[in-house]
Design a protein around this motif. Structure first.
Motif, short mmCIF file in Angstrom:
data_model
loop_
_atom_site.label_atom_id
_atom_site.label_comp_id
_atom_site.label_asym_id
_atom_site.label_seq_id
_atom_site.Cartn_x
_atom_site.Cartn_y
_atom_site.Cartn_z
N PRO A 189 52.31 58.30 69.46
CA PRO A 189 51.24 56.72 69.05
C PRO A 189 51.39 56.20 67.54
O PRO A 189 50.97 57.50 66.61
CB PRO A 189 49.97 56.63 69.63
CG PRO A 189 49.59 58.01 69.64
CD PRO A 189 50.92 58.41 69.98
N MET A 190 51.60 55.61 66.63
CA MET A 190 51.90 55.16 65.67
C MET A 190 50.58 55.06 65.51
O MET A 190 50.19 53.04 65.60
CB MET A 190 52.79 54.04 65.75
CG MET A 190 52.84 53.12 64.00
SD MET A 190 54.16 52.07 63.87
CE MET A 190 53.63 51.55 62.61
N LEU A 191 49.37 55.55 64.22
CA LEU A 191 48.13 54.87 64.40
C LEU A 191 47.21 54.95 63.36
O LEU A 191 46.19 54.26 62.96
CB LEU A 191 46.86 56.49 65.56
CG LEU A 191 46.86 56.59 66.78
CD1 LEU A 191 47.13 57.97 67.15
CD2 LEU A 191 46.99 55.36 67.50
N ASP A 192 48.02 55.38 62.17
CA ASP A 192 47.37 55.47 61.05
C ASP A 192 48.11 54.92 59.96
O ASP A 192 49.79 55.29 59.88
CB ASP A 192 47.20 56.51 60.72
CG ASP A 192 46.45 57.09 59.49
OD1 ASP A 192 46.08 55.60 58.99
OD2 ASP A 192 45.85 57.97 59.48
N HIS A 193 47.73 53.57 59.11
CA HIS A 193 49.12 53.02 58.64
C HIS A 193 49.03 53.55 57.18
O HIS A 193 49.48 53.21 56.60
CB HIS A 193 47.46 51.29 58.16
CG HIS A 193 46.34 51.47 56.90
ND1 HIS A 193 45.67 51.82 57.34
CD2 HIS A 193 46.07 51.32 55.81
CE1 HIS A 193 44.65 52.01 56.76
NE2 HIS A 193 45.54 51.53 55.14
N ARG A 194 47.54 54.77 56.90
CA ARG A 194 47.99 55.64 55.28
C ARG A 194 49.26 56.17 55.49
O ARG A 194 49.84 56.76 54.16
CB ARG A 194 47.20 56.34 55.40
CG ARG A 194 45.21 55.08 54.76
CD ARG A 194 44.12 55.79 55.72
NE ARG A 194 43.99 56.77 56.92
CZ ARG A 194 42.54 56.34 57.51
NH1 ARG A 194 41.32 56.69 56.55
NH2 ARG A 194 43.20 57.33 58.81
N ASN A 195 49.67 56.52 56.85
CA ASN A 195 50.93 57.27 56.13
C ASN A 195 51.47 58.71 55.66
O ASN A 195 52.38 58.83 54.62
CB ASN A 195 52.54 56.53 56.20
CG ASN A 195 53.73 56.80 56.36
OD1 ASN A 195 54.08 57.48 56.65
ND2 ASN A 195 54.42 55.71 55.23
N ASP A 196 49.78 59.30 55.46
CA ASP A 196 50.12 60.15 54.27
C ASP A 196 49.37 61.43 54.97
O ASP A 196 49.12 62.13 54.34
CB ASP A 196 48.59 59.94 52.93
CG ASP A 196 49.21 60.52 52.13
OD1 ASP A 196 50.24 60.91 51.58
OD2 ASP A 196 48.16 60.66 50.84
N THR A 197 49.91 62.23 56.15
CA THR A 197 49.11 63.21 56.63
C THR A 197 50.36 64.40 55.46
O THR A 197 51.49 63.65 55.95
CB THR A 197 49.72 63.27 58.56
OG1 THR A 197 50.75 62.55 58.92
CG2 THR A 197 49.15 62.32 58.23
N THR A 198 50.74 65.36 56.56
CA THR A 198 51.30 66.24 56.45
C THR A 198 52.50 66.00 56.87
O THR A 198 53.57 66.36 56.41
CB THR A 198 50.66 67.79 56.24
OG1 THR A 198 50.19 67.91 55.77
CG2 THR A 198 51.54 68.92 56.42
N SER A 199 52.25 66.03 58.69
CA SER A 199 53.74 66.02 59.16
C SER A 199 54.81 64.19 58.39
O SER A 199 56.27 63.92 58.28
CB SER A 199 53.34 65.52 60.68
OG SER A 199 52.78 64.33 60.73
N SER A 200 53.61 63.60 57.96
CA SER A 200 53.98 62.01 57.42
C SER A 200 55.01 62.54 55.84
O SER A 200 56.26 62.65 55.57
CB SER A 200 53.47 61.05 57.54
OG SER A 200 52.52 60.74 57.84
N ARG A 201 55.06 62.98 55.21
CA ARG A 201 55.81 63.44 53.54
C ARG A 201 56.75 64.46 54.42
O ARG A 201 57.69 64.77 53.54
CB ARG A 201 54.60 64.31 53.55
CG ARG A 201 53.61 63.49 52.61
CD ARG A 201 52.56 64.05 51.78
NE ARG A 201 51.71 65.50 51.79
CZ ARG A 201 50.61 64.89 52.85
NH1 ARG A 201 50.42 64.27 53.02
NH2 ARG A 201 49.99 66.34 53.12
N GLN A 202 56.05 65.78 55.75
CA GLN A 202 57.42 66.43 56.35
C GLN A 202 58.76 65.41 56.59
O GLN A 202 60.05 65.93 56.29
CB GLN A 202 57.21 67.34 56.87
CG GLN A 202 55.46 68.52 57.15
CD GLN A 202 55.79 69.25 58.07
OE1 GLN A 202 55.15 68.14 58.72
NE2 GLN A 202 56.02 70.21 58.01
#
Length: 318
Positions: A189-202
């Motif tokens: 699921p697409m849950l977080d508009h901040r888009n700035d977790t480690t996996s987002s950055r990976q």
């Protein structure tokens, strides 16, 4: 400098090789992608189903399509319901996207499947998308008897953006004393508009099925220039401060995708609030792997685990 990443499952990597994957998503690419839709007949071929189309009026007067599927000739008046919300980054897709997933549950458990064609960003914005989905859900609950549905066994399910919208509907139903939701199935699921977790950055900077850059485009399309305080937790459920009192959840994702960390965090916060969630993070899975390649060994395992969980839940709820 790019971050190290979990390796792709070798079989999935081979299947993905050579596919035209980009880093970015923009308005021009979006218009091209919206042209490609899988006809519903592709999913219905070889299945004996009754298929009905209805329109539900939203709060602002839009006639929103719902599709309803059940086994042909089924005479039960108390079937479980799968309320399916499609993916597509909140900017593309339609109610028939990945319909094979809920139709498998229809076949296995005799469920009635209802799919919702919520409006997409950027044509609409803010919480309109989740409000559309919620309006469809309230219609289903109000017409449960006529649809042959057990109102105590309505399960909301969705993939990617659809998983995020399903999670948002669950929060709305709790807060607004809305329809009873028995369970929620949130697939990557697409849950977080901040888009700035480690996996987002990976998963930034290189071509991929769904990258940090594509995710940023999807969220910007939905939220525009809204400030942090203006973002509703119903559209970005990771913002919800209270995850207590939610129906049991099944959440899954791959190790090799943008949403991995926000999905794991959401499950952890449900547990911390005293709720129940089953979490599966599939080693080597990229975003939407089991939808793109349903016959791959890892995809088969993921689908079987999901279906087995639903079977256990329905047996316990019977």
């Amino acid at each position: 400098m790019s971050l190290p990443r979990p390796a792709l499952d070798p079989d999935l990597a081979a299947r993905l090789a050579g596919m035209p994957l980009g880093v970015m998503l923009d308005a021009e690419i979006l218009m091209q992608m919206r042209q490609y839709r899988t006809p519903v007949e592709t999913y219905l071929e070889g299945r004996s189903l009754d298929h009905r189309e209805v329109e539900v009026e939203t709060t602002d007067g839009f006639a929103m399509p719902l599709s309803i599927f059940r086994q042909a000739g089924a005479n039960t008046d108390a079937a479980p319901c799968i309320y399916w919300v499609h993916g597509g980054g909140m900017v593309m897709g339609d109610r028939f996207a990945n319909l094979d997933i809920p139709l498998e549950w229809l076949k296995r458990f005799g469920a009635v499947v209802v799919t919702v064609d919520y409006r997409l960003a950027p044509e609409v914005s803010g919480s309109t998308l989740v409000e559309d989905c919620y309006r469809g859900l309230t219609w289903v609950a109000a017409h449960a008897a006529g649809l042959g549905i057990d109102p105590a066994r309505i399960i909301v399910a969705g993939a990617s953006a659809g998983g995020g919208l399903a999670a948002g509907m669950v929060l709305m139903a709790r807060d607004l004393d809305g329809p009873t939701i028995a369970a929620q199935i949130l697939i990557c699921p697409m849950l977080d508009h901040r888009n700035d977790t480690t996996s987002s950055r990976q998963y930034a900077g290189d071509p991929g099925v769904w990258t940090q850059e594509k995710n940023a485009f999807g969220w910007k399309s939905v939220l525009g220039g809204a400030g942090e305080a203006e973002v509703s937790p119903y559209i970005s459920p990771a913002r919800a401060s209270d995850l207590s009192g939610l129906p049991t959840a099944y959440i899954d994702a791959g190790t090799a995708e943008v949403f991995r960390d926000e999905n794991a965090d959401y499950a952890s916060r449900i547990w911390a609030a005293g709720g129940q969630a089953e979490l599966h993070i599939w080693a080597g899975g990229f975003h939407g792997f089991d939808a793109m390649f349903p016959d791959a060994p890892l995809s088969t395992a993921a689908r079987q685990a999901r279906t087995a969980w639903l079977g256990r839940f329905l047996n316990a709820a019977a």
